[in-house]
Structures are given as C-alpha cells and as structure tokens.
Design a protein around this motif. Sequence first.
Motif, PDB file in Angstrom:
ATOM      1  N   ALA A   1       0.858  -1.158   0.094  1.00  0.00           N
ATOM      2  CA  ALA A   1       0.021  -0.060   0.085  1.00  0.00           C
ATOM      3  C   ALA A   1       0.981   1.056   0.044  1.00  0.00           C
ATOM      4  O   ALA A   1       0.330   2.164  -0.868  1.00  0.00           O
ATOM      5  N   CYS A   2       2.025   1.332   0.721  1.00  0.00           N
ATOM      6  CA  CYS A   2       2.835   2.309   0.719  1.00  0.00           C
ATOM      7  C   CYS A   2       3.501   2.464  -0.532  1.00  0.00           C
ATOM      8  O   CYS A   2       3.637   3.679  -0.878  1.00  0.00           O
ATOM      9  N   ALA A   3       3.982   1.606  -1.190  1.00  0.00           N
ATOM     10  CA  ALA A   3       4.589   1.699  -2.241  1.00  0.00           C
ATOM     11  C   ALA A   3       3.627   2.178  -3.659  1.00  0.00           C
ATOM     12  O   ALA A   3       3.914   2.815  -4.580  1.00  0.00           O
ATOM     13  N   VAL A   4       2.331   1.833  -3.324  1.00  0.00           N
ATOM     14  CA  VAL A   4       1.415   2.463  -4.567  1.00  0.00           C
ATOM     15  C   VAL A   4       1.000   3.841  -4.220  1.00  0.00           C
ATOM     16  O   VAL A   4       1.044   4.730  -4.793  1.00  0.00           O
TER      17      VAL A   4
ATOM     18  N   ALA B   1      -7.141  -7.076  -0.240  1.00  0.00           N
ATOM     19  CA  ALA B   1      -8.217  -6.674   0.516  1.00  0.00           C
ATOM     20  C   ALA B   1      -7.586  -5.385   1.343  1.00  0.00           C
ATOM     21  O   ALA B   1      -8.118  -4.350   1.463  1.00  0.00           O
ATOM     22  N   LEU B   2      -6.605  -5.943   2.032  1.00  0.00           N
ATOM     23  CA  LEU B   2      -5.925  -5.138   3.244  1.00  0.00           C
ATOM     24  C   LEU B   2      -5.378  -3.878   2.386  1.00  0.00           C
ATOM     25  O   LEU B   2      -5.127  -2.780   2.743  1.00  0.00           O
ATOM     26  N   VAL B   3      -4.619  -3.887   1.384  1.00  0.00           N
ATOM     27  CA  VAL B   3      -4.028  -3.112   0.568  1.00  0.00           C
ATOM     28  C   VAL B   3      -5.105  -2.185   0.237  1.00  0.00           C
ATOM     29  O   VAL B   3      -4.577  -0.711   0.340  1.00  0.00           O
ATOM     30  N   LEU B   4      -6.196  -2.599  -0.537  1.00  0.00           N
ATOM     31  CA  LEU B   4      -7.228  -1.688  -0.837  1.00  0.00           C
ATOM     32  C   LEU B   4      -7.636  -0.707   0.372  1.00  0.00           C
ATOM     33  O   LEU B   4      -8.111   0.202   0.356  1.00  0.00           O
ATOM     34  N   PHE B   5      -7.530  -1.351   1.497  1.00  0.00           N
ATOM     35  CA  PHE B   5      -8.159  -0.505   2.667  1.00  0.00           C
ATOM     36  C   PHE B   5      -7.066   0.373   3.304  1.00  0.00           C
ATOM     37  O   PHE B   5      -7.792   1.689   3.989  1.00  0.00           O
TER      38      PHE B   5
END
Length: 220
Positions: free
Chosen positions: A41-44, A97-101
């Motif tokens: 998530a941080c990388a995106v 799912a957690l990345v999208l969250f």
Amino acid sequence: MSVPTDAWDWLSDGANWSGESGVWHRLAEHAYVSGVALAVACAVALPVGLWLGHLGRGGTLAAQVSNVGRAVPVFAVLALFMVSPLRNSGYLPTITALVLFAIPPLLTNAYVGMRQVDRSVVEAARGMGMSGGQLFRRVELPLAYPLVMTGLRSAAVQVVATATIAAMVGQGGLGRIITAGFNTYDTGQVVAGALLVAGLALLVEGVLLVADRLCAPARR
C-alpha cells in the motif's frame, strides 16, 4: 469464573503459545500478512499522493479514493476475491483486500500534507533557483512529513486490526484464535485473542511513533 480471569488463564497457559495453532505461530502469520499489505500500500499510495500534491493536481481523485475506501467493507472485498479464481492463491486475497483498505489514508494524507506546505516557502525556494526535484526533496517533503507519518501510523494500526478477517476464510493470523474460541464457546479464548490483536496494534503504533521522532527532518 469471570471472563477476564478465563482470558488470563488462557494467555498464561504455555500450551497455547506453542505449535502451529499457538500464539507465536499465529502472531508470525498476522505480522506477515499485515507487513506485506502495508508495504504494498505504501509503495502504491505514497508516490502517487506525494507527486499529485507536488503538482497541485488530483485533489478530487484523492478525495474519491478516500471515500470509496471508507465506504466499501474490507470483508466484502475479501468475499469477492474468495469466489474468484484467486481463492486458492494463499494469502493473496487477504493481502489485496488489506492493501485496498490501507491506500485511502496513505494517499489522502500524503496529498494533503504536500498541499498544506506554506506556498510562500515554496516560492522562496523557487526564487533561490531550486529545481522541481530539489524543491520536492528539500522543502515540500520535509514539511509534509508529519502528516505523511500520521497517515502511515493510521493505516498500519487499521491493517493490523483488520487482518483478523483472514481467519474468516480459513487463513492464518491471530484471528484464528478468536474464531476457534467462538467455535468452542470459549469466551476467555475469544477475549484473549482480541487482547493479542489490540496489543499488537498498540505495539506497531508505538514503534512507528518512535521511528517518526527519530527520523523527523527537524531532528536531523
């Protein structure tokens, strides 16, 4: 016996900490899923949010992403993945799912942090002959750092707490301790599992807070 006492008895039983169903194994699984999801998530989100904030564009996009992330339940996203061809791909559905969250708070705070940098400071830096890259690295990013770190801490705690949903689809993590307690009507085990998740979330928050203070541009 009271529920707190039952929970303490469960936590103090060494047999509950060893083996594939023990606390240490479940903790490692939980940390793995949470860590990978937060890193992705941080990388995106961070590069996109920081760059859009630097350009002064994309405010509507950041707001929409944040609103969508808050409106869509994580378990609903996970359920969709579990009925797709990805259902047999290990932790990938849960991590996705957690990345999208986690993306909304990271993206929003990075963008807002960059846009809240004092424009007079930015213009003074430009007047000194700084290039766009120098302005980004030496002026905007250090001033946006506090809000970016706030978004990171918020996302990390949310991911750690929400990673318990992996147990609902038969995967690992501390959530398995909670679901096992529900299955056996062991309220003490359920409370013990919840305390372990809360403790891990507080530990992550504390570690990131210390890292924030040690790495703050003002301290350096």
